[in-house]
Design a protein around this motif. Structure first.
Motif, PDB file in Angstrom:
ATOM      1  N   GLY A   1       7.779 -73.056 -72.591  1.00 16.28           N
ATOM      2  CA  GLY A   1       8.153 -74.244 -71.826  1.00 16.28           C
ATOM      3  C   GLY A   1       9.001 -75.201 -72.642  1.00 16.28           C
ATOM      4  N   VAL A   2       8.642 -75.365 -73.915  1.00 19.12           N
ATOM      5  CA  VAL A   2       9.434 -76.241 -74.789  1.00 19.12           C
ATOM      6  C   VAL A   2      10.834 -75.681 -74.990  1.00 19.12           C
ATOM      7  CG1 VAL A   2       9.600 -77.189 -77.117  1.00 19.12           C
ATOM      8  CG2 VAL A   2       7.389 -77.152 -75.943  1.00 19.12           C
ATOM      9  N   VAL A   3      10.932 -74.364 -75.220  1.00 19.11           N
ATOM     10  CA  VAL A   3      12.243 -73.740 -75.433  1.00 19.11           C
ATOM     11  C   VAL A   3      13.105 -73.857 -74.179  1.00 19.11           C
ATOM     12  CG1 VAL A   3      13.415 -71.553 -75.882  1.00 19.11           C
ATOM     13  CG2 VAL A   3      11.384 -72.168 -77.200  1.00 19.11           C
TER      14      VAL A   3
ATOM     15  N   ILE B   1       3.054 -56.698 -73.051  1.00 14.84           N
ATOM     16  CA  ILE B   1       4.177 -57.217 -73.835  1.00 14.84           C
ATOM     17  C   ILE B   1       4.072 -58.722 -74.037  1.00 14.84           C
ATOM     18  CG2 ILE B   1       6.691 -57.440 -73.926  1.00 14.84           C
ATOM     19  CD1 ILE B   1       6.874 -54.907 -72.247  1.00 14.84           C
ATOM     20  N   LEU B   2       3.717 -59.452 -72.988  1.00 12.22           N
ATOM     21  CA  LEU B   2       3.728 -60.912 -73.051  1.00 12.22           C
ATOM     22  C   LEU B   2       2.454 -61.476 -72.447  1.00 12.22           C
ATOM     23  CD1 LEU B   2       5.248 -63.567 -73.615  1.00 12.22           C
ATOM     24  CD2 LEU B   2       6.213 -63.394 -71.305  1.00 12.22           C
ATOM     25  N   ASP B   3       1.816 -62.355 -73.214  1.00 12.38           N
ATOM     26  CA  ASP B   3       0.657 -63.100 -72.733  1.00 12.38           C
ATOM     27  C   ASP B   3       1.107 -64.529 -72.493  1.00 12.38           C
ATOM     28  OD1 ASP B   3      -1.729 -64.230 -72.116  1.00 12.38           O
ATOM     29  OD2 ASP B   3      -2.686 -63.878 -74.050  1.00 12.38           O
ATOM     30  N   LEU B   4       1.389 -64.835 -71.228  1.00 13.01           N
ATOM     31  CA  LEU B   4       1.951 -66.143 -70.902  1.00 13.01           C
ATOM     32  C   LEU B   4       0.957 -67.269 -71.154  1.00 13.01           C
ATOM     33  CD1 LEU B   4       4.639 -67.196 -69.882  1.00 13.01           C
ATOM     34  CD2 LEU B   4       3.724 -67.180 -67.560  1.00 13.01           C
ATOM     35  N   ASP B   5      -0.336 -66.967 -71.092  1.00 10.54           N
ATOM     36  CA  ASP B   5      -1.329 -68.002 -71.372  1.00 10.54           C
ATOM     37  C   ASP B   5      -1.225 -68.491 -72.816  1.00 10.54           C
ATOM     38  OD1 ASP B   5      -3.942 -69.387 -70.481  1.00 10.54           O
ATOM     39  OD2 ASP B   5      -4.511 -68.413 -72.362  1.00 10.54           O
TER      40      ASP B   5
ATOM     41  N   SER C   1      12.856 -76.051 -71.812  1.00  8.11           N
ATOM     42  CA  SER C   1      13.233 -77.457 -71.617  1.00  8.11           C
ATOM     43  C   SER C   1      14.411 -77.836 -72.507  1.00  8.11           C
ATOM     44  CB  SER C   1      12.028 -78.360 -71.917  1.00  8.11           C
ATOM     45  OG  SER C   1      10.953 -78.063 -71.050  1.00  8.11           O
ATOM     46  N   CYS C   2      14.372 -77.360 -73.741  1.00  8.33           N
ATOM     47  CA  CYS C   2      15.491 -77.647 -74.654  1.00  8.33           C
ATOM     48  C   CYS C   2      16.785 -77.008 -74.157  1.00  8.33           C
ATOM     49  CB  CYS C   2      15.156 -77.156 -76.056  1.00  8.33           C
ATOM     50  SG  CYS C   2      13.787 -78.050 -76.841  1.00  8.33           S
ATOM     51  N   LEU C   3      16.692 -75.763 -73.668  1.00  8.88           N
ATOM     52  CA  LEU C   3      17.891 -75.089 -73.164  1.00  8.88           C
ATOM     53  C   LEU C   3      18.449 -75.798 -71.942  1.00  8.88           C
ATOM     54  CD1 LEU C   3      16.842 -71.328 -73.539  1.00  8.88           C
ATOM     55  CD2 LEU C   3      18.445 -72.620 -74.961  1.00  8.88           C
ATOM     56  N   ILE C   4      17.563 -76.203 -71.038  1.00  9.09           N
ATOM     57  CA  ILE C   4      18.027 -76.908 -69.838  1.00  9.09           C
ATOM     58  C   ILE C   4      18.652 -78.244 -70.210  1.00  9.09           C
ATOM     59  CG2 ILE C   4      17.237 -78.036 -67.724  1.00  9.09           C
ATOM     60  CD1 ILE C   4      15.149 -75.822 -67.458  1.00  9.09           C
ATOM     61  N   LEU C   5      18.026 -78.937 -71.155  1.00 10.37           N
ATOM     62  CA  LEU C   5      18.581 -80.222 -71.593  1.00 10.37           C
ATOM     63  C   LEU C   5      19.947 -80.037 -72.238  1.00 10.37           C
ATOM     64  CD1 LEU C   5      18.095 -83.261 -71.931  1.00 10.37           C
ATOM     65  CD2 LEU C   5      16.999 -82.758 -74.125  1.00 10.37           C
TER      66      LEU C   5
END
Length: 362
Positions: free
Chosen positions: A322-324, A311-315, A326-330
């Motif tokens: 990571g960008v998404v 389902i997901l290839d994290l590489d 970071s934006c959510l946490i910010l």
């Protein structure tokens, strides 16, 4: 019948036979000379002159004419029964050879050698069948059959060379593509044995399916050596790279849990992972023995589940995710707490300045 006889008997010209060629008529026997003249008259009365293009030929001209005829016969310029049959069969031979060439040209090269041989036998059989139906003569037809077979073999040799060339080009391209894929898997941002195995299997299967022709056996050996070498190199570096990634990951989670999310359980878990990797393992296990420990196997299994799945290839998606995040946490840090306040059920860090103010006492 005796009156019609033209037989002649000439007397001996001279007793000295060895000198006859040098003697003149006056030196020869007169009876011989007389009989010779009579023979000339008889021959002249019997023969008819050779007329070519309305002109009578003398002896020299007739000899020259015979020489021309013999040269023409030797060169085949004057048709004979055999030459006429050969000319008739030559046209059929050319049509049959063209039929064979067209059938072989329709083949999608490269092909396995067995398939190419079967196609050759089938095309040759059809060409020979057409020739047998249309050829003329028997003896000369055998020569034409042999000639047709020789021409077919020449065309087939060219097809074999073309098949070998195309097979080599195709297998070389597939080998190069697999080699590039193996090189890319060696430098994954997030090392994953599952992803390497999936790429390894896909590359091997595509090569086995697509590489055909006489060059396949040679490139299969090269492919096997290259894949074994790539796999050994990846396994050698896998545990070491994964160890470094987990150390870096634990430190990052410490920073996130303490300063960004301020979630103490995340920080504690990250510290425990870091201590386990850097301290406990070095105190009780060597770097090599760690990789055989059941705890390490559990960590590796968890890592593989998170990093790569159907389902997901994290590489591939690590940076976008990571960008998404970071934006959510910010956004949550800047606006979420102001609107809704903090509703965490688990313990968070509390700064003294955010606590209830108490009156100062003396």
């Amino acid at each position: 019948m005796g009156d019609n006889s033209t037989a002649f008997s000439l007397p001996q010209p001279h007793l000295q036979r060895t000198k006859l060629c040098d003697m003149k008529d006056v030196e020869l026997d007169p009876s011989y000379v007389k009989k010779r003249e009579q023979l000339k008259e008889v021959v002249a009365s019997i023969i008819r002159p050779k007329i070519v293009q309305g002109k009578s030929l003398n002896g020299k001209e007739f000899v020259s004419f015979l020489e021309q005829i013999l040269d023409a016969l030797n060169k085949g310029e004057i048709p004979s029964t055999g030459s006429l049959v050969e000319v008739f069969n030559k046209g059929i031979l050319e049509r049959c050879l063209k039929l064979y060439s067209e059938m072989m040209a329709k083949l999608g090269l490269p092909l396995p050698e067995e398939s190419l041989q079967e196609a050759h036998e089938k095309s040759r059989g059809e060409a020979m069948e057409v020739f047998d139906k249309e050829h003329f003569g028997r003896h000369h037809a055998q020569k034409s059959v042999m000639q047709l077979d020789e021409e077919i073999q020449k065309v087939f040799k060219n097809v074999i060379l073309q098949n070998e060339y195309r097979s080599s080009k195709l297998c070389e391209a597939l080998y190069t593509r697999c080699e590039d894929i193996m090189d890319q898997l060696q430098v994954l941002r997030l090392p994953s044995m599952a992803k390497f195995n999936a790429g390894f299997l896909q590359c091997n299967q595509s090569f086995e399916h697509e590489c055909v022709g006489p060059s396949k056996e040679n490139y299969e050996q090269r492919m096997t050596k290259m894949l074994k070498k790539s796999r050994a190199l990846f396994i050698k570096e896998y545990n070491h790279r994964l160890f470094n990634w987990l150390v870096a990951f634990s430190l990052v989670m410490v920073v996130i849990g303490r300063f960004i999310i301020k979630f103490i359980l995340i920080e504690i878990g990250a510290w425990l992972l870091f201590i386990f990797l850097e301290t406990y393992t070095r105190m009780f296990w060597s770097a090599e023995s760690l990789y055989y420990n059941p705890v390490w196997h559990f960590i590796v299994a968890t890592w593989e589940t998170l990093v790569y799945s159907p389902i997901l290839d994290l590489d591939r998606w690590a940076i976008p995710l990571g960008v998404v995040l970071s934006c959510l946490i910010l956004y949550w840090r800047c606006y979420g707490k102001r609107k809704h306040g903090s509703r965490w059920l688990l313990p968070l860090y509390r700064s003294p300045k955010n606590g209830p103010s108490r009156a100062r006492t003396d």
